[in-house]
Design a protein around this motif. Structure first.
Motif, PDB file in Angstrom:
ATOM      1  N   GLU A 150     -17.031  58.070 -19.155  1.00 41.38           N
ATOM      2  CA  GLU A 150     -17.058  59.620 -19.575  1.00 41.38           C
ATOM      3  C   GLU A 150     -18.012  60.340 -20.339  1.00 41.38           C
ATOM      4  O   GLU A 150     -17.916  59.679 -21.202  1.00 41.38           O
ATOM      5  CB  GLU A 150     -15.173  59.788 -19.283  1.00 41.38           C
ATOM      6  CG  GLU A 150     -15.022  60.711 -19.114  1.00 41.38           C
ATOM      7  CD  GLU A 150     -13.380  60.729 -19.522  1.00 41.38           C
ATOM      8  OE1 GLU A 150     -13.161  61.123 -20.676  1.00 41.38           O
ATOM      9  OE2 GLU A 150     -12.752  60.176 -18.913  1.00 41.38           O
ATOM     10  N   THR A 151     -17.483  61.015 -20.267  1.00 42.88           N
ATOM     11  CA  THR A 151     -18.251  62.352 -21.061  1.00 42.88           C
ATOM     12  C   THR A 151     -18.068  63.770 -20.926  1.00 42.88           C
ATOM     13  O   THR A 151     -17.344  64.040 -19.205  1.00 42.88           O
ATOM     14  CB  THR A 151     -20.209  61.833 -20.969  1.00 42.88           C
ATOM     15  OG1 THR A 151     -20.682  62.682 -22.195  1.00 42.88           O
ATOM     16  CG2 THR A 151     -20.964  62.422 -19.495  1.00 42.88           C
TER      17      THR A 151
ATOM     18  N   LEU B 144     -16.386  72.931 -20.547  1.00 45.51           N
ATOM     19  CA  LEU B 144     -16.681  71.576 -19.694  1.00 45.51           C
ATOM     20  C   LEU B 144     -15.977  70.953 -19.490  1.00 45.51           C
ATOM     21  O   LEU B 144     -14.478  71.067 -19.688  1.00 45.51           O
ATOM     22  CB  LEU B 144     -16.184  71.213 -21.388  1.00 45.51           C
ATOM     23  CG  LEU B 144     -16.845  70.144 -22.092  1.00 45.51           C
ATOM     24  CD1 LEU B 144     -18.363  69.450 -22.051  1.00 45.51           C
ATOM     25  CD2 LEU B 144     -16.241  69.569 -23.171  1.00 45.51           C
ATOM     26  N   VAL B 145     -16.554  70.523 -18.180  1.00 41.21           N
ATOM     27  CA  VAL B 145     -16.180  69.603 -17.120  1.00 41.21           C
ATOM     28  C   VAL B 145     -16.060  68.149 -17.861  1.00 41.21           C
ATOM     29  O   VAL B 145     -17.667  67.615 -17.742  1.00 41.21           O
ATOM     30  CB  VAL B 145     -16.376  69.595 -15.834  1.00 41.21           C
ATOM     31  CG1 VAL B 145     -16.086  68.278 -15.093  1.00 41.21           C
ATOM     32  CG2 VAL B 145     -16.433  71.107 -15.188  1.00 41.21           C
ATOM     33  N   LYS B 146     -15.174  66.505 -17.348  1.00 41.90           N
ATOM     34  CA  LYS B 146     -15.345  65.313 -17.791  1.00 41.90           C
ATOM     35  C   LYS B 146     -15.853  64.837 -16.465  1.00 41.90           C
ATOM     36  O   LYS B 146     -15.248  64.927 -15.435  1.00 41.90           O
ATOM     37  CB  LYS B 146     -14.056  64.972 -18.049  1.00 41.90           C
ATOM     38  CG  LYS B 146     -13.380  65.204 -19.611  1.00 41.90           C
ATOM     39  CD  LYS B 146     -11.994  64.559 -19.688  1.00 41.90           C
ATOM     40  CE  LYS B 146     -11.014  64.796 -21.179  1.00 41.90           C
ATOM     41  NZ  LYS B 146     -10.074  64.314 -21.196  1.00 41.90           N
ATOM     42  N   VAL B 147     -16.217  63.768 -16.675  1.00 44.08           N
ATOM     43  CA  VAL B 147     -17.680  63.519 -16.041  1.00 44.08           C
ATOM     44  C   VAL B 147     -17.577  62.245 -16.120  1.00 44.08           C
ATOM     45  O   VAL B 147     -17.579  61.198 -17.343  1.00 44.08           O
ATOM     46  CB  VAL B 147     -18.459  64.001 -15.214  1.00 44.08           C
ATOM     47  CG1 VAL B 147     -18.943  65.766 -14.501  1.00 44.08           C
ATOM     48  CG2 VAL B 147     -20.401  63.753 -16.829  1.00 44.08           C
ATOM     49  N   GLU B 148     -17.800  61.141 -14.672  1.00 45.77           N
ATOM     50  CA  GLU B 148     -18.993  59.667 -15.369  1.00 45.77           C
ATOM     51  C   GLU B 148     -20.027  59.340 -14.568  1.00 45.77           C
ATOM     52  O   GLU B 148     -19.993  59.923 -14.084  1.00 45.77           O
ATOM     53  CB  GLU B 148     -17.203  58.724 -14.798  1.00 45.77           C
ATOM     54  CG  GLU B 148     -16.145  59.244 -14.879  1.00 45.77           C
ATOM     55  CD  GLU B 148     -14.554  58.408 -14.127  1.00 45.77           C
ATOM     56  OE1 GLU B 148     -14.041  58.873 -14.030  1.00 45.77           O
ATOM     57  OE2 GLU B 148     -15.847  58.338 -13.120  1.00 45.77           O
ATOM     58  N   ILE B 149     -20.579  58.493 -15.573  1.00 50.16           N
ATOM     59  CA  ILE B 149     -21.376  58.435 -15.349  1.00 50.16           C
ATOM     60  C   ILE B 149     -21.703  56.539 -14.700  1.00 50.16           C
ATOM     61  O   ILE B 149     -21.041  56.366 -15.462  1.00 50.16           O
ATOM     62  CB  ILE B 149     -22.673  58.402 -16.202  1.00 50.16           C
ATOM     63  CG1 ILE B 149     -22.683  59.717 -17.031  1.00 50.16           C
ATOM     64  CG2 ILE B 149     -24.251  58.032 -16.426  1.00 50.16           C
ATOM     65  CD1 ILE B 149     -22.708  60.520 -16.335  1.00 50.16           C
ATOM     66  N   TYR B 150     -22.485  56.726 -13.770  1.00 46.49           N
ATOM     67  CA  TYR B 150     -22.057  55.368 -13.319  1.00 46.49           C
ATOM     68  C   TYR B 150     -23.595  54.309 -13.133  1.00 46.49           C
ATOM     69  O   TYR B 150     -24.563  55.249 -12.751  1.00 46.49           O
ATOM     70  CB  TYR B 150     -21.641  54.717 -11.964  1.00 46.49           C
ATOM     71  CG  TYR B 150     -19.756  55.361 -11.752  1.00 46.49           C
ATOM     72  CD1 TYR B 150     -19.011  54.553 -11.576  1.00 46.49           C
ATOM     73  CD2 TYR B 150     -19.664  56.841 -12.576  1.00 46.49           C
ATOM     74  CE1 TYR B 150     -18.064  54.305 -12.039  1.00 46.49           C
ATOM     75  CE2 TYR B 150     -18.149  57.451 -12.103  1.00 46.49           C
ATOM     76  CZ  TYR B 150     -17.186  56.205 -11.434  1.00 46.49           C
ATOM     77  OH  TYR B 150     -15.480  56.103 -11.831  1.00 46.49           O
TER      78      TYR B 150
ATOM     79  N   HIS C 247     -20.538  61.531 -11.549  1.00 46.63           N
ATOM     80  CA  HIS C 247     -19.366  61.841 -10.632  1.00 46.63           C
ATOM     81  C   HIS C 247     -18.450  62.484 -11.830  1.00 46.63           C
ATOM     82  O   HIS C 247     -18.152  62.554 -12.923  1.00 46.63           O
ATOM     83  CB  HIS C 247     -18.802  60.811  -9.945  1.00 46.63           C
ATOM     84  CG  HIS C 247     -20.016  60.356  -8.906  1.00 46.63           C
ATOM     85  ND1 HIS C 247     -20.264  60.966  -7.424  1.00 46.63           N
ATOM     86  CD2 HIS C 247     -21.270  59.281  -9.146  1.00 46.63           C
ATOM     87  CE1 HIS C 247     -20.600  60.239  -6.985  1.00 46.63           C
ATOM     88  NE2 HIS C 247     -21.748  59.096  -7.695  1.00 46.63           N
ATOM     89  N   ASN C 248     -17.247  63.452 -10.299  1.00 48.34           N
ATOM     90  CA  ASN C 248     -16.069  63.853 -10.642  1.00 48.34           C
ATOM     91  C   ASN C 248     -15.048  62.536 -11.978  1.00 48.34           C
ATOM     92  O   ASN C 248     -15.070  61.153 -10.901  1.00 48.34           O
ATOM     93  CB  ASN C 248     -15.358  64.122 -10.065  1.00 48.34           C
ATOM     94  CG  ASN C 248     -15.267  65.960 -10.210  1.00 48.34           C
ATOM     95  OD1 ASN C 248     -15.748  66.452 -11.394  1.00 48.34           O
ATOM     96  ND2 ASN C 248     -15.160  66.512  -9.496  1.00 48.34           N
ATOM     97  N   CYS C 249     -14.624  63.410 -13.219  1.00 49.39           N
ATOM     98  CA  CYS C 249     -13.795  61.781 -13.890  1.00 49.39           C
ATOM     99  C   CYS C 249     -12.562  62.143 -12.540  1.00 49.39           C
ATOM    100  O   CYS C 249     -12.065  62.462 -12.575  1.00 49.39           O
ATOM    101  CB  CYS C 249     -13.384  63.298 -14.394  1.00 49.39           C
ATOM    102  SG  CYS C 249     -12.084  61.959 -15.968  1.00 49.39           S
ATOM    103  N   GLY C 250     -12.284  60.443 -13.008  1.00 49.26           N
ATOM    104  CA  GLY C 250     -10.966  60.202 -11.808  1.00 49.26           C
ATOM    105  C   GLY C 250     -11.723  59.256 -10.423  1.00 49.26           C
ATOM    106  O   GLY C 250     -11.153  58.946  -9.786  1.00 49.26           O
TER     107      GLY C 250
ATOM    108  N   PHE D  36     -20.240  67.424  -6.654  1.00 47.00           N
ATOM    109  CA  PHE D  36     -19.012  66.486  -6.489  1.00 47.00           C
ATOM    110  C   PHE D  36     -18.161  67.179  -5.282  1.00 47.00           C
ATOM    111  O   PHE D  36     -17.250  65.707  -5.907  1.00 47.00           O
ATOM    112  CB  PHE D  36     -18.583  67.939  -8.566  1.00 47.00           C
ATOM    113  CG  PHE D  36     -19.248  66.858  -9.272  1.00 47.00           C
ATOM    114  CD1 PHE D  36     -20.240  66.494  -9.104  1.00 47.00           C
ATOM    115  CD2 PHE D  36     -19.325  67.756 -10.612  1.00 47.00           C
ATOM    116  CE1 PHE D  36     -20.665  66.067 -10.442  1.00 47.00           C
ATOM    117  CE2 PHE D  36     -19.346  67.425 -11.871  1.00 47.00           C
ATOM    118  CZ  PHE D  36     -20.843  66.011 -11.471  1.00 47.00           C
ATOM    119  N   GLY D  37     -18.564  67.378  -4.928  1.00 43.91           N
ATOM    120  CA  GLY D  37     -17.757  67.741  -3.536  1.00 43.91           C
ATOM    121  C   GLY D  37     -16.390  69.373  -3.467  1.00 43.91           C
ATOM    122  O   GLY D  37     -15.308  68.949  -3.146  1.00 43.91           O
ATOM    123  N   ALA D  38     -16.825  69.570  -5.051  1.00 41.13           N
ATOM    124  CA  ALA D  38     -16.208  70.880  -4.936  1.00 41.13           C
ATOM    125  C   ALA D  38     -15.749  72.155  -3.985  1.00 41.13           C
ATOM    126  O   ALA D  38     -14.337  72.407  -3.904  1.00 41.13           O
ATOM    127  CB  ALA D  38     -16.160  71.483  -7.154  1.00 41.13           C
TER     128      ALA D  38
END
Length: 200
Positions: A167-168, A185-191, A145-148, A119-121
């Motif tokens: 988003e999930t 619980l981290v919000k992520v996006e599925i593309y 990927h990270n949300c946003g 994620f680049g954290a």
């Protein structure tokens, strides 16, 4: 195979023994892996050759094979993770190839890439080489990927396009010393990303 059955099967996949924070080695939870894989399956993208970039211990690669992909190859830099991945594939009774190489060394061509890149954290931009490689080697990519991240992803992948995304929640278990909770619980996006020259 239904998504819930796949999730139950993927719960058996063993994670990292000594995860490396610099490589952002977080296990992809079985519910998320099953969700992403079923997303790809329902679009008809788990046929032919499937690559899992940064495969870790192999949960996405193994799941792709369980859902009928003809050939699945997982690529990772970490030999210890690949050793566990091979053990996992053997335990699950599936034929998956695992290759140790840097992300820039992944060869063409796959029909589909499925990946949960860093994620680049720890280092901003760690996901960029994974996206670049996915666009180079495959017609369609499924990526977490990270949300946003939508604006960045849309711009970075041009002329490829985002055909679908949502988003999930991504449950991350306590893995490193700096983690404060047993599960975050981290919000992520599925593309779902499609190359303009792809027919998918």
């Amino acid at each position: 195979m239904k998504q819930r059955k796949l999730e139950i099967m993927l719960e058996k996949v063993k994670g990292f023994e000594r995860p490396d924070v610099n490589l952002e080695q977080y296990v992809t939870p079985a519910p998320i892996a099953a969700e992403v894989l079923h997303f790809a399956f329902m679009h008809g993208n788990l046929q032919g050759t499937v690559y899992d970039l940064g495969c870790g211990t192999g949960v996405l690669a193994i799941g792709a094979k369980l859902l009928g992909a003809e050939r699945v190859i997982g690529f990772d830099l970490d030999p210890s993770a690949l050793q566990i991945a091979r053990q996992n594939a053997s335990m699950m009774g599936v034929d998956v190839e695992f290759v140790q190489c840097d992300i820039s060394g992944v060869p063409e061509h796959a029909d589909t890439v499925i990946m949960n890149p860093p994620f680049g954290a720890q280092c901003k931009g760690n996901d960029r080489p994974f996206l670049s490689t996915a666009l180079r080697v495959a017609d369609v990519t499924y990526s977490v990927h990270n949300c946003g991240s939508h604006r960045f992803i849309k711009s970075f992948i041009e002329p490829a396009i985002i055909s679908d995304w949502y988003e999930t929640g991504f449950p991350i278990k306590r893995t490193f010393k700096f983690h404060k909770k047993d599960v975050e619980l981290v919000k992520v996006e599925i593309y779902r990303i499609v190359r303009r020259d792809g027919s998918t």
